[in-house]
Enzyme design. Structure first.
Site, PDB file in Angstrom:
ATOM      1  N   LYS A  25     -11.869   8.962   3.256  1.00  0.00           N
ATOM      2  CA  LYS A  25     -12.129   7.601   4.127  1.00  0.00           C
ATOM      3  C   LYS A  25     -13.256   6.644   3.615  1.00  0.00           C
ATOM      4  O   LYS A  25     -14.363   7.167   3.487  1.00  0.00           O
ATOM      5  CB  LYS A  25     -12.068   7.699   5.620  1.00  0.00           C
ATOM      6  N   GLY A  71      -0.180   4.900  -1.018  1.00  0.00           N
ATOM      7  CA  GLY A  71      -1.351   5.442  -0.219  1.00  0.00           C
ATOM      8  C   GLY A  71      -0.846   6.525   0.771  1.00  0.00           C
ATOM      9  O   GLY A  71       0.489   6.490   0.930  1.00  0.00           O
ATOM     10  N   THR A 127      -4.632  -1.969   7.979  1.00  0.00           N
ATOM     11  CA  THR A 127      -5.978  -1.752   7.220  1.00  0.00           C
ATOM     12  C   THR A 127      -7.195  -2.136   8.105  1.00  0.00           C
ATOM     13  O   THR A 127      -6.962  -3.022   8.796  1.00  0.00           O
ATOM     14  CB  THR A 127      -5.673  -3.075   6.017  1.00  0.00           C
ATOM     15  N   THR A 128      -8.069  -1.538   7.759  1.00  0.00           N
ATOM     16  CA  THR A 128      -9.539  -1.572   8.497  1.00  0.00           C
ATOM     17  C   THR A 128     -10.374  -2.016   7.584  1.00  0.00           C
ATOM     18  O   THR A 128     -10.167  -2.136   6.255  1.00  0.00           O
ATOM     19  CB  THR A 128      -9.753  -0.264   9.324  1.00  0.00           C
ATOM     20  N   ASN A 175      -5.337   0.587  15.513  1.00  0.00           N
ATOM     21  CA  ASN A 175      -4.729   2.151  15.241  1.00  0.00           C
ATOM     22  C   ASN A 175      -3.343   1.746  15.979  1.00  0.00           C
ATOM     23  O   ASN A 175      -3.292   1.033  17.208  1.00  0.00           O
ATOM     24  CB  ASN A 175      -5.674   2.966  16.144  1.00  0.00           C
ATOM     25  N   GLY A 207       0.859  -1.332   0.065  1.00  0.00           N
ATOM     26  CA  GLY A 207       0.054   0.012  -0.180  1.00  0.00           C
ATOM     27  C   GLY A 207       0.710   1.287   0.043  1.00  0.00           C
ATOM     28  O   GLY A 207       0.633   2.294   0.466  1.00  0.00           O
ATOM     29  N   HIS A 259     -13.253  11.685  10.414  1.00  0.00           N
ATOM     30  CA  HIS A 259     -12.185  11.499   9.440  1.00  0.00           C
ATOM     31  C   HIS A 259     -12.360  12.280   8.152  1.00  0.00           C
ATOM     32  O   HIS A 259     -13.449  12.828   8.158  1.00  0.00           O
ATOM     33  CB  HIS A 259     -11.852  10.067   9.133  1.00  0.00           C
ATOM     34  N   HIS A 260     -11.375  12.329   7.455  1.00  0.00           N
ATOM     35  CA  HIS A 260     -11.301  13.179   6.269  1.00  0.00           C
ATOM     36  C   HIS A 260     -12.257  12.527   5.278  1.00  0.00           C
ATOM     37  O   HIS A 260     -12.856  11.415   5.414  1.00  0.00           O
ATOM     38  CB  HIS A 260     -10.081  13.011   5.584  1.00  0.00           C
TER      39      HIS A 260
END
Length: 246
Positions: free
Chosen positions: A138, A13, A78-79, A103, A10, A134-135
């Site tokens: 997301k 990202g 990753t979530t 986290n 990733g 969050h932004h």
């Protein structure tokens, strides 16, 4: 000891870029492979000692299985995984040390610990609510961190995440029940990550809040987890283990 050789999955990202930048300032690690969608993960894996995975939930399972087969320690940030995906990821920990956490911030993991203690001390008379922001980019909601906070609260109260967490409210909802845990996900702007746990009862309210202003805090935490996992026995770990909070 030679630096820990890292494969960042990733890598293009936001988190991947933060990890690569922070790794340049850490003499104990070296990024030897930057992999993203379309790259040759299998070809890059043999040259690494460890993999840090921040990509997409559909990618984590094959990454975990490949790491288990190759004997490479794995850190997963990753979530958004389904329950079935989580079980497959956990299964890989039978062969390798695997740090799996929603986290990697030291502050957020302190929040996890404080949330559990507060829920135990305050008791069942306090209503429980979790709010996260969050932004706007997301993709999953609620955040993995917010879900973990709700799971902690549910564990203390003897509740179940699937059945007792209430995601938002609309219309004539009736009175709030004593056993529900409210969950609210906000999205907007460039917010890195805000999380608040609210304990509310008659006449008083307690709020525990963590606000992240930079992804570097998560990146440094993931590097710390990789260093910590080096040489550990196979098993499933999280940041509470890494920080010695258990």
């Amino acid at each position: 000891m030679a630096p820990l050789r890292l494969l960042v999955n990733g890598a293009k990202g936001r988190m991947g870029q933060a990890i690569i930048a922070c790794a340049k300032l850490d003499s104990e690690v070296e990024v030897v492979a930057e992999v993203d969608a379309g790259d040759d993960f299998a070809g890059a894996l043999p040259g690494a000692d460890a993999v840090i995975e921040f990509s997409h939930h559909t990618v984590t399972v094959p990454v975990a299985q490949a790491c288990a087969a190759a004997g490479k320690l794995l850190v997963v940030g990753t979530t958004g995984h389904s329950d079935a995906e989580v079980e497959q990821i956990r299964a890989a920990s039978a062969a390798i040390p695997l740090v799996f956490a929603p986290n990697f911030s030291v502050g957020v993991n302190a929040l996890f610990w404080l949330t559990e203690k507060a829920a135990e001390i305050l008791g069942p008379d306090f209503d429980l609510e979790v709010v996260e922001m969050h932004h706007r980019l997301k993709k999953d909601a609620p955040s993995g961190t917010a879900r973990r906070l709700a799971e902690i609260l549910a564990g203390v109260r003897g509740l179940q995440y699937a059945g007792d967490v209430r995601h938002g409210r609309e219309g004539i909802t009736g009175e709030r029940t004593s056993h529900e845990i409210g969950m609210h996900a906000l999205r907007g702007g460039d917010v890195v990550g805000d999380h608040t746990v609210i304990f509310a009862t008659q006449g008083e309210r307690v709020e525990l809040t963590h606000k992240a202003s930079s992804r570097d805090t998560f990146a440094r935490g993931s590097l710390r987890a990789a260093r910590w996992a080096r040489g550990r026995q196979p098993g499933l770990y999280d940041m509470q283990d890494v920080l010695g909070l258990r």
